[in-house]
Design a protein around this motif. Sequence first.
Motif, PDB file in Angstrom:
ATOM      1  N   GLY A  50       0.809  -1.220   0.000  1.00  0.00           N
ATOM      2  CA  GLY A  50       0.000   0.000   0.000  1.00  0.00           C
ATOM      3  C   GLY A  50       0.835   1.259   0.000  1.00  0.00           C
ATOM      4  N   PHE A  51       1.819   1.327   0.890  1.00  0.00           N
ATOM      5  CA  PHE A  51       2.650   2.527   0.952  1.00  0.00           C
ATOM      6  C   PHE A  51       3.509   2.680  -0.305  1.00  0.00           C
ATOM      7  CE2 PHE A  51       2.029   2.457   5.671  1.00  0.00           C
ATOM      8  CZ  PHE A  51       1.532   3.746   5.779  1.00  0.00           C
ATOM      9  N   SER A  52       3.977   1.571  -0.884  1.00  0.00           N
ATOM     10  CA  SER A  52       4.789   1.649  -2.101  1.00  0.00           C
ATOM     11  C   SER A  52       3.977   2.195  -3.263  1.00  0.00           C
ATOM     12  CB  SER A  52       5.357   0.264  -2.453  1.00  0.00           C
ATOM     13  OG  SER A  52       6.279  -0.179  -1.471  1.00  0.00           O
ATOM     14  N   VAL A  53       2.737   1.718  -3.392  1.00  0.00           N
ATOM     15  CA  VAL A  53       1.861   2.235  -4.444  1.00  0.00           C
ATOM     16  C   VAL A  53       1.583   3.726  -4.226  1.00  0.00           C
ATOM     17  CG1 VAL A  53      -0.473   2.135  -5.409  1.00  0.00           C
ATOM     18  CG2 VAL A  53       0.787   0.012  -4.945  1.00  0.00           C
ATOM     19  N   LEU A  54       1.259   4.079  -3.001  1.00  0.00           N
ATOM     20  CA  LEU A  54       0.907   5.473  -2.697  1.00  0.00           C
ATOM     21  C   LEU A  54       2.083   6.411  -2.924  1.00  0.00           C
ATOM     22  CD1 LEU A  54      -1.129   7.524  -1.547  1.00  0.00           C
ATOM     23  CD2 LEU A  54      -0.275   6.959   0.729  1.00  0.00           C
ATOM     24  N   ILE A  55       3.251   6.036  -2.408  1.00  0.00           N
ATOM     25  CA  ILE A  55       4.397   6.937  -2.468  1.00  0.00           C
ATOM     26  C   ILE A  55       4.944   7.050  -3.888  1.00  0.00           C
ATOM     27  CG2 ILE A  55       6.288   5.302  -2.004  1.00  0.00           C
ATOM     28  CD1 ILE A  55       7.362   7.316   0.026  1.00  0.00           C
ATOM     29  N   SER A  56       4.912   5.947  -4.643  1.00  0.00           N
ATOM     30  CA  SER A  56       5.408   6.004  -6.024  1.00  0.00           C
ATOM     31  C   SER A  56       4.456   6.802  -6.905  1.00  0.00           C
ATOM     32  CB  SER A  56       5.616   4.594  -6.591  1.00  0.00           C
ATOM     33  OG  SER A  56       4.437   3.825  -6.497  1.00  0.00           O
TER      34      SER A  56
END
Length: 724
Positions: free
Chosen positions: A63-69
């Motif tokens: 989730g955080f990887s998708v959001l931050i990227s």
Amino acid sequence: MSEQKQEYITEKEHVEEKFDVERTSVILDEENSPIPEVAAIVPNTDDPSLPSLTFRFWIMATGFSVLISFCNQFFWFRQDPISIGMSVVQLLAYPLGKFMARVLPTGILNPGPFNIKEHVCIALAANCASGTAYAMDIIVIQRVFYGQNFGFLANFLLILTTQLLGFGLAGVLRRYLVYPAAMVWPANLVQVALFSTLHKDEDLARGQWSRYKFFMIAFATVFLYEWIPTFIFPVIGALAWVCWIKPESIVVTQIGGPSGLGFGVITLDWNVITAWLGSPLVVPWWAQVNIGIGFFLIAWILVPITYYTDVWEAKKFPIVTPGLFRDNGDSYDATAVLTSGVLNETLYEAYGPLRISTFFALTYGIGFAGLTSMLSHTWLYHRHKLVAQWKQSREHSEDIHHKLMQAYPEVPDWWYIAIFVSMIIVAIVTCEVWDYKLPWWGVILAVVICCIFVLPVGLITALTNQMPGLNIITEYVIGYALPGHPIANITFKTLGYISMTQALTFVGDLKLGHYMKVPPRSMFWAQILGTLIAALVNLLTADWLLSSQQGVCTTSVDFPCPYAGTFYSASVIWGVISPQRMFGSGSMYNVVNYFFIIGLILPIPFYYLKKWVKSSWVEFIHLPVLLTATGMMPPAQAMNYTNWLVMGFIFQFFARRYHAEWHLRFTYVLSSALDSGTAFCVLISFFIFTNRNVSMPNWWGTRTDLCPLDGNSYTPPAAIPTSS
């Protein structure tokens, strides 16, 4: 999940066989890192029973990887990009992990309290996803300025190879840049301190705020405030009062305009302050002083002198611009001298030579000096330490942290080697199948340059926190080897320069995991996860914006793409025109080559000055930092620097000196709150207003003509319809 559970049981059995907890507690009482800074911050204890790749990890890391990227790629197109970093994920993941541990059913979905190793793995995955893929610059300028689109598969493979090729190198470098105690990686100590702080109970006095309460209040405050400069009252993003005094004067607007020298321009927008230099709340004051001196000497002394004395016919062009021009001052259309993507000599002779602003030429010269000064500075100040580190690396000397890591099975070398070799093969196939015009030997040469420099640059980075870039070297090499090939030039640069940068970014993360005693195989999968997600999300986000928004990178006010504009200019200078024509013998810009020599020599007198003059201020002179101070100009503007330095003075000098306790507790937390609050405000504003073509009613606070001349009238080339 059954396979994950079995892997965890197997790893735990391995740990129990190799690791005697009672014996360890005795060792830890006696041993610590020989590096004082590390010994003071990094815990010399470990609990090998803590799981890392849990269900909570996979959910939050994804989730955080998708959001931050997505966010960082989206903001990359804006005039003042926002970058959400690891510290934001650290702070947001902690309460979410605690919440999941409380509400999920006990068992494989919830193996116990949310622990520090899960937290580190989540942050490592998100950190790998946080950097916008450098290869996106190639894809964007191909579509916008060169009228090419090789399709989704070619674009994805290009991003994947340039992002993962360095990952294979990172595995080889572990023995030299991660395991030895002398390889400190100073930037990681800040992250270790934050992790440790979050996972231990705060001893709060009566009425004292916790760091999380402070973060949430600061986050909410800046989220609400940023609607003012973002939408309601955008003029406060650049209060150019000097320009307002006489807006019809070209000289006044050049000096005091937001896009000129920025003298006196005040911004009340955190996005503008941090867009290019990052947060001033986390950069040491001594480094900010060097950056400030460098900026003042270069941007406010050297540039005005050369411009107003008309060096290289400077007055034909805007004072501060990365633009490309013809001799008469018109914009230079590189496609007018290209045939099938390659320079046509006949067309070039008819169209005329490329001209650039005096400012842009000087930035290249200062960049040359910064690169060579890094070499001589490192040799003068750090050669003995580097030699000692190299010897220590070869002898495989171990500190307590490396001993504790022996509890976990290591990642087999062949995993990394397989990734490295396969990415080279994929890169060659990608360049040969699609028309990147970079032959197989060009890919190999780029990888060889990367391999030659990655260890010495890694040694410098691990010790000094300074990473010399290879972009100038790679541009020079391929510019002479394949002149007239812009796409080949930037592809070669990306394979050579970014592969090294990616390798050292991965190594730095491995060192963080090493400090936090995260199992190596957990780090491996966390880094792979974040990198794969970022490659896909970066590409999808960019493709969506290029397809849905009119005039991206050309006429769009919301998405002017300053990075891509500068990248395009570099592709023309080094690729289309070539370094021989641009800076070689007979060129009017040939003198900038002497900056290589200047940078090499300049640290020498300062080295002896420090020996002769016993004063504290002399000790903080750092020539490479000073010379590379304006390295982000262009696309950064002078006003970004001045306001960044003011905020740095407030927090890193005044607050640190006179409110030390508050500074120690809250400065890093405040920085994360400001970054994340601003980012979410801008993102939500886009989807609510910008994406629906809704704008604030016109009034004085929304005017864009307060500095009509602004010393910068450059218009980028028009977008070219893309062809597959």
